[in-house]
Design a protein around this motif. Structure first.
Motif, mmCIF file in Angstrom:
data_model
loop_
_atom_site.group_PDB
_atom_site.id
_atom_site.type_symbol
_atom_site.label_atom_id
_atom_site.label_comp_id
_atom_site.label_asym_id
_atom_site.label_seq_id
_atom_site.Cartn_x
_atom_site.Cartn_y
_atom_site.Cartn_z
ATOM 1 N N SER A 1 0.823 -1.198 0.000
ATOM 2 C CA SER A 1 0.000 0.000 0.000
ATOM 3 C C SER A 1 0.864 1.258 0.000
ATOM 4 O O SER A 1 2.045 1.228 0.321
ATOM 5 C CB SER A 1 -0.900 0.009 1.234
ATOM 6 O OG SER A 1 -0.113 -0.024 2.395
ATOM 7 N N TYR A 2 0.236 2.393 -0.380
ATOM 8 C CA TYR A 2 0.920 3.687 -0.336
ATOM 9 C C TYR A 2 1.374 3.999 1.083
ATOM 10 O O TYR A 2 2.513 4.400 1.317
ATOM 11 C CB TYR A 2 -0.036 4.806 -0.781
ATOM 12 C CG TYR A 2 -0.310 4.860 -2.261
ATOM 13 C CD1 TYR A 2 0.724 4.873 -3.179
ATOM 14 C CD2 TYR A 2 -1.610 4.944 -2.731
ATOM 15 C CE1 TYR A 2 0.474 4.943 -4.531
ATOM 16 C CE2 TYR A 2 -1.883 5.015 -4.089
ATOM 17 C CZ TYR A 2 -0.834 5.010 -4.986
ATOM 18 O OH TYR A 2 -1.092 5.080 -6.321
ATOM 19 N N THR A 3 0.437 3.819 2.040
ATOM 20 C CA THR A 3 0.719 4.219 3.418
ATOM 21 C C THR A 3 1.921 3.470 3.962
ATOM 22 O O THR A 3 2.840 4.086 4.510
ATOM 23 C CB THR A 3 -0.507 3.928 4.316
ATOM 24 O OG1 THR A 3 -1.681 4.110 3.544
ATOM 25 C CG2 THR A 3 -0.500 4.813 5.526
ATOM 26 N N ALA A 4 1.909 2.142 3.806
ATOM 27 C CA ALA A 4 2.992 1.345 4.367
ATOM 28 C C ALA A 4 4.331 1.769 3.777
ATOM 29 O O ALA A 4 5.327 1.933 4.488
ATOM 30 C CB ALA A 4 2.747 -0.133 4.097
ATOM 31 N N VAL B 1 7.384 3.229 -17.407
ATOM 32 C CA VAL B 1 6.398 3.525 -18.446
ATOM 33 C C VAL B 1 5.702 2.238 -18.898
ATOM 34 O O VAL B 1 4.478 2.195 -19.048
ATOM 35 C CB VAL B 1 7.068 4.249 -19.631
ATOM 36 C CG1 VAL B 1 6.119 4.329 -20.816
ATOM 37 C CG2 VAL B 1 7.492 5.643 -19.207
ATOM 38 N N LEU B 2 6.504 1.169 -19.066
ATOM 39 C CA LEU B 2 5.908 -0.107 -19.459
ATOM 40 C C LEU B 2 4.888 -0.566 -18.424
ATOM 41 O O LEU B 2 3.779 -0.990 -18.771
ATOM 42 C CB LEU B 2 6.988 -1.174 -19.592
ATOM 43 C CG LEU B 2 7.854 -1.106 -20.844
ATOM 44 C CD1 LEU B 2 8.925 -2.174 -20.793
ATOM 45 C CD2 LEU B 2 6.971 -1.306 -22.058
ATOM 46 N N GLN B 3 5.282 -0.469 -17.144
ATOM 47 C CA GLN B 3 4.370 -0.867 -16.072
ATOM 48 C C GLN B 3 3.079 -0.059 -16.158
ATOM 49 O O GLN B 3 1.985 -0.591 -16.060
ATOM 50 C CB GLN B 3 5.007 -0.584 -14.711
ATOM 51 C CG GLN B 3 5.866 -1.704 -14.175
ATOM 52 C CD GLN B 3 6.364 -1.367 -12.794
ATOM 53 O OE1 GLN B 3 6.701 -0.230 -12.499
ATOM 54 N NE2 GLN B 3 6.403 -2.345 -11.928
ATOM 55 N N LEU B 4 3.258 1.250 -16.353
ATOM 56 C CA LEU B 4 2.115 2.155 -16.336
ATOM 57 C C LEU B 4 1.155 1.848 -17.491
ATOM 58 O O LEU B 4 -0.056 1.815 -17.320
ATOM 59 C CB LEU B 4 2.628 3.597 -16.443
ATOM 60 C CG LEU B 4 1.587 4.687 -16.276
ATOM 61 C CD1 LEU B 4 1.066 4.688 -14.861
ATOM 62 C CD2 LEU B 4 2.187 6.037 -16.620
ATOM 63 N N LEU B 5 1.728 1.589 -18.675
ATOM 64 C CA LEU B 5 0.878 1.485 -19.858
ATOM 65 C C LEU B 5 0.248 0.107 -20.036
ATOM 66 O O LEU B 5 -0.875 -0.003 -20.497
ATOM 67 C CB LEU B 5 1.681 1.845 -21.110
ATOM 68 C CG LEU B 5 2.212 3.271 -21.161
ATOM 69 C CD1 LEU B 5 2.862 3.540 -22.491
ATOM 70 C CD2 LEU B 5 1.102 4.283 -20.914
ATOM 71 N N ASN C 1 -5.941 2.882 -12.113
ATOM 72 C CA ASN C 1 -5.356 3.324 -10.854
ATOM 73 C C ASN C 1 -4.470 2.227 -10.268
ATOM 74 O O ASN C 1 -3.568 2.487 -9.496
ATOM 75 C CB ASN C 1 -6.437 3.783 -9.871
ATOM 76 C CG ASN C 1 -7.466 2.696 -9.607
ATOM 77 O OD1 ASN C 1 -7.429 1.631 -10.237
ATOM 78 N ND2 ASN C 1 -8.374 2.953 -8.689
ATOM 79 N N GLY C 2 -4.717 0.958 -10.693
ATOM 80 C CA GLY C 2 -3.845 -0.136 -10.268
ATOM 81 C C GLY C 2 -2.439 0.028 -10.799
ATOM 82 O O GLY C 2 -1.462 -0.100 -10.067
ATOM 83 N N SER C 3 -2.317 0.363 -12.097
ATOM 84 C CA SER C 3 -0.964 0.464 -12.640
ATOM 85 C C SER C 3 -0.252 1.699 -12.099
ATOM 86 O O SER C 3 0.964 1.683 -11.906
ATOM 87 C CB SER C 3 -0.986 0.447 -14.172
ATOM 88 O OG SER C 3 -1.836 1.436 -14.680
ATOM 89 N N VAL C 4 -1.017 2.774 -11.833
ATOM 90 C CA VAL C 4 -0.389 3.945 -11.218
ATOM 91 C C VAL C 4 0.168 3.578 -9.857
ATOM 92 O O VAL C 4 1.320 3.882 -9.517
ATOM 93 C CB VAL C 4 -1.421 5.098 -11.087
ATOM 94 C CG1 VAL C 4 -0.840 6.238 -10.270
ATOM 95 C CG2 VAL C 4 -1.828 5.600 -12.449
ATOM 96 N N GLN C 5 -0.648 2.860 -9.074
ATOM 97 C CA GLN C 5 -0.187 2.442 -7.750
ATOM 98 C C GLN C 5 1.048 1.539 -7.859
ATOM 99 O O GLN C 5 2.015 1.694 -7.124
ATOM 100 C CB GLN C 5 -1.304 1.702 -7.025
ATOM 101 C CG GLN C 5 -0.953 1.399 -5.581
ATOM 102 C CD GLN C 5 -2.032 0.583 -4.893
ATOM 103 O OE1 GLN C 5 -2.490 -0.424 -5.426
ATOM 104 N NE2 GLN C 5 -2.423 1.021 -3.726
ATOM 105 N N LEU C 6 0.997 0.640 -8.831
ATOM 106 C CA LEU C 6 2.118 -0.277 -9.015
ATOM 107 C C LEU C 6 3.414 0.485 -9.269
ATOM 108 O O LEU C 6 4.452 0.212 -8.657
ATOM 109 C CB LEU C 6 1.813 -1.198 -10.195
ATOM 110 C CG LEU C 6 2.708 -2.409 -10.360
ATOM 111 C CD1 LEU C 6 2.524 -3.336 -9.190
ATOM 112 C CD2 LEU C 6 2.375 -3.112 -11.652
#
Lengths: 160, 285
Positions: free
Chosen positions: B46-49, B87-91, B117-122
């Protein structure tokens, strides 16, 4: 006598100076020449080196950088000792191929599982990097082991 | 001639002398806390952790006095790769990854490019995790001399000797490997120069001619290995001549000692790690 252990210390070293394509070769050579335990140790050391030195997020994850590398030497040794009776050169090439595949597929597989790379990108990387790596690894493993055997038979047999 | 200077590039966790609290901790403490925090980082989604971890490790880095610019200095050549992978992860990772703590939601779609939003988080989480682990490895290797690390590792592995793990030999192998890195790098330089002076083309890298590349590499690697094995044989002989018989009943010149500060550090590290792992599914985002 466990002094043979000291010899292991030397095997991982060429990795420090090598480039990415041949980094895993010492693990294969260690596995072929000294057995699967040595292969595993050299592979682990290689993994730790690449983890500590990593500058790409993917390799800064111990599950990607270290875990798959432990198996390089083990699978390479397995392939070598299974085929040795058949023909020594065939066994060496097989060991290099299997070891390289373990490295490439293991690392990319973990990268996909851990979410660093989409599957289709990983497949492209596996094909474009995997094949040259197999060829290079086979040639170098063959050259080193054959050269060393010649050195060894020319001199007194090494104590192990 | 710059191609021949290999020693400069070999920095396996350069030790930076200092006198901070972290420098003074026992290597075993540092190793243990390092392992615990690495595991926590590997399991935090998670972002928080990750933000908590990032703050905590940043605090440790500041306390250790390692310049942050030094930690990041090695990254520059790898920057294009990092950007490309992100970028690859994001797209392309949008459908394969369900985000933590949020419903999956498409942010942008065009052809087979699919940003959720999953790939952004990733992307953000993997970058944060990367920085955390970068800090952690720097904290371990920049504040501890390599020899202390191997001694620490040997003493941490020694309980496993009961079940047949050769702890002493393993640490011996590690020490020798590290000792000989600069020596063999020097040797490789010599071989490089020798082959180049005979007209060997060692620098040119054909993109697709990998047989040529392999032959170029073999010209260097084969003599290097032969030399490494020869040195190893010499070392074995020298050790046997001095009646070295391995680990049993052997005392050590370096004695590691635990102080109260080590117990405190261990307790804090353990409490932090256990809390982070136990709470990993409770963080809101």
């Amino acid at each position: 006598m466990l002094l043979g252990w000291t010899r292991l210390g030397f095997i991982p070293v060429p990795t420090a100076a090598g480039n990415a394509t041949i980094m895993h070769v010492p693990a294969i050579i260690g596995g072929v020449m000294e057995g699967w335990i040595v292969g595993a140790i050299v592979g682990t050391l290689f993994g730790i080196f690449s983890f500590i030195n990593a500058v790409v997020p993917m390799f800064k994850d111990p599950l990607v950088a270290i875990l798959p590398r432990i198996f390089i030497g083990i699978t390479a040794a397995g392939a070598f000792f299974a085929l040795r009776r058949f023909h020594i050169l065939v066994a060496l090439v097989a060991a290099a191929t299997v070891g390289t595949l373990t490295n490439t597929l293991g690392v990319l597989g973990m990268a996909v599982i851990r979410g660093y790379m989409p599957l289709n990108v990983a497949i492209v990387v596996a094909v474009t990097h995997g094949i040259p790596e197999i060829v290079v690894a086979s040639i170098i493993t063959l050259a080193v082991v054959v050269a060393w055997r010649r050195v060894e038979t020319g001199r007194q047999k090494a104590k192990m | 001639l710059e191609d021949f200077e290999l020693l400069r590039h070999i920095t396996i966790g350069q030790y930076l002398p200092g006198d901070s609290i972290i420098h003074r901790l026992d290597p075993r403490t540092k190793l243990t806390v390092f392992l615990m925090l690495t595991l926590v980082a590997a399991f935090s989604l998670s972002y928080t952790a990750n933000a908590i971890l990032l703050t905590a490790t940043l605090g440790l880095v500041l306390a250790s006095g390692i310049p942050i610019s030094y930690i990041f200095s090695g990254l520059r050549p790898a920057l294009p790769f990092i950007v490309a992978l992100s970028v690859l992860q994001l797209l392309f990772y949008g459908d394969a990854y369900t985000p933590y703590g949020m419903a999956s939601q498409t942010l942008f779609q065009w052809g087979w490019i699919h940003v959720t939003n999953g790939s952004v988080q990733l992307v953000i989480v993997s970058l944060m995790r990367f920085v955390v682990l970068l800090f952690l490895t720097s904290l371990l290797t920049n504040t501890t001399p390599m020899n202390d690390l191997t001694h620490g590792m040997a003493s941490m592995l020694s309980p496993f000797q009961r079940v047949g793990l050769p702890a002493h030999e393993l640490s011996l192998v590690g020490t020798i490997a590290l000792r000989f890195v600069p020596l063999l790098a020097e040797q490789l330089e010599v071989i490089l120069k020798a082959q180049a002076s005979r007209g060997a083309d060692t620098a040119g890298r054909g993109r697709l001619r990998f047989v040529t590349t392999a032959r170029q590499a073999a010209v260097l690697i084969v003599p290097l290995f032969a030399d490494a094995f020869r040195r190893a044989e010499d070392l074995v002989l020298a050790m046997e001549a001095r009646c070295y018989t391995g680990g049993r009943g052997r005392s050590s010149y370096v004695r590691l000692r635990f102080g109260w500060i080590d117990y405190v550090a261990l307790a804090i590290g353990l409490a932090f790690s256990v809390t982070m792992v136990a709470m990993r599914n409770w963080f809101p985002v």
